[in-house]
Design a protein around this motif. Structure first.
Motif, PDB file in Angstrom:
ATOM      1  N   TYR A  37       0.863  -1.170   0.000  1.00 22.70           N
ATOM      2  CA  TYR A  37       0.000   0.000   0.000  1.00 22.70           C
ATOM      3  C   TYR A  37       0.904   1.225   0.000  1.00 22.70           C
ATOM      4  O   TYR A  37       2.095   1.130   0.302  1.00 22.70           O
ATOM      5  N   ARG A  38       0.321   2.366  -0.302  1.00 20.58           N
ATOM      6  CA  ARG A  38       1.098   3.601  -0.228  1.00 20.58           C
ATOM      7  C   ARG A  38       0.207   4.736   0.276  1.00 20.58           C
ATOM      8  O   ARG A  38      -1.006   4.706   0.114  1.00 20.58           O
ATOM      9  N   GLN A  39       0.870   5.704   0.870  1.00 16.54           N
ATOM     10  CA  GLN A  39       0.151   6.874   1.368  1.00 16.54           C
ATOM     11  C   GLN A  39       0.978   8.105   1.067  1.00 16.54           C
ATOM     12  O   GLN A  39       2.103   8.254   1.559  1.00 16.54           O
ATOM     13  N   LEU A  44      -5.332   9.375   1.469  1.00 15.93           N
ATOM     14  CA  LEU A  44      -5.599   8.130   2.152  1.00 15.93           C
ATOM     15  C   LEU A  44      -4.636   7.041   1.672  1.00 15.93           C
ATOM     16  O   LEU A  44      -4.145   7.086   0.548  1.00 15.93           O
ATOM     17  N   ARG A  45      -4.423   6.070   2.534  1.00 15.25           N
ATOM     18  CA  ARG A  45      -3.600   4.934   2.133  1.00 15.25           C
ATOM     19  C   ARG A  45      -4.352   4.154   1.058  1.00 15.25           C
ATOM     20  O   ARG A  45      -5.563   3.922   1.172  1.00 15.25           O
ATOM     21  N   ALA A  91       5.425   8.561  -2.243  1.00 21.93           N
ATOM     22  CA  ALA A  91       4.603   8.208  -1.093  1.00 21.93           C
ATOM     23  C   ALA A  91       5.433   7.366  -0.134  1.00 21.93           C
ATOM     24  O   ALA A  91       6.546   6.943  -0.465  1.00 21.93           O
ATOM     25  N   VAL A  92       4.867   7.120   1.023  1.00 21.47           N
ATOM     26  CA  VAL A  92       5.406   6.101   1.915  1.00 21.47           C
ATOM     27  C   VAL A  92       4.731   4.786   1.525  1.00 21.47           C
ATOM     28  O   VAL A  92       3.510   4.705   1.458  1.00 21.47           O
ATOM     29  N   ARG A 112       6.621  -0.869   8.765  1.00 19.62           N
ATOM     30  CA  ARG A 112       6.697   0.512   9.226  1.00 19.62           C
ATOM     31  C   ARG A 112       6.670   1.512   8.077  1.00 19.62           C
ATOM     32  O   ARG A 112       6.470   2.708   8.306  1.00 19.62           O
ATOM     33  N   GLY A 113       6.884   1.047   6.881  1.00 17.98           N
ATOM     34  CA  GLY A 113       6.838   1.941   5.738  1.00 17.98           C
ATOM     35  C   GLY A 113       8.222   2.347   5.255  1.00 17.98           C
ATOM     36  O   GLY A 113       9.163   2.440   6.048  1.00 17.98           O
TER      37      GLY A 113
END
Length: 120
Positions: A37-39, A44-45, A91-92, A112-113
């Motif tokens: 996933y990314r945010q 939003l993620r 993004a993270v 943790r990203g």
């Protein structure tokens, strides 16, 4: 206890490539799916890509044809190969895994990203 450890990411110019790796460890009975996933800031993620037990994969429309997800079941590790990167991919990036810790217990776990920054 289950841990997801991500590696990879960093800074790249638009059009470049990066790879992300996520390794799951701990009390793992089985893995139903692993993905990314990314945010981005202020957003939003969102799902980027997922690999489901049995070999199915799914991608966000925005990354189809540019990103490839793969999984090594022997190592409980998922990879994301990203190419033709765009500034909007900045993004993270978070690794996610749905893991069986026993015959009857399933949970979602998150890393943790790791930051991915694409410069224009």
């Amino acid at each position: 206890q289950v841990q997801l450890v991500e590696s990879g990411g960093g800074l790249v110019q638009a059009g470049g490539s990066l790879s992300l790796t996520c390794a799951a460890s701990g009390s793992i009975f089985g893995i139903n799916r692993m993905g990314w996933y990314r945010q981005a800031p202020g957003k939003l993620r969102e799902l980027v890509a997922v690999s489901i037990r049995g070999g199915l994969t799914d991608y966000a429309d925005s990354v189809k044809g540019r990103f490839t997800i793969s999984i090594d079941n022997t190592k409980n590790t998922v990879y994301l190969q990203m190419s033709s990167l765009k500034p909007e991919d900045t993004a993270v990036y978070y690794c996610m895994a749905n893991i069986l810790t026993s015959w009857t217990s399933t949970n979602d776990y998150w890393g943790r990203g790791t930051q991915v920054t694409v410069s224009s």
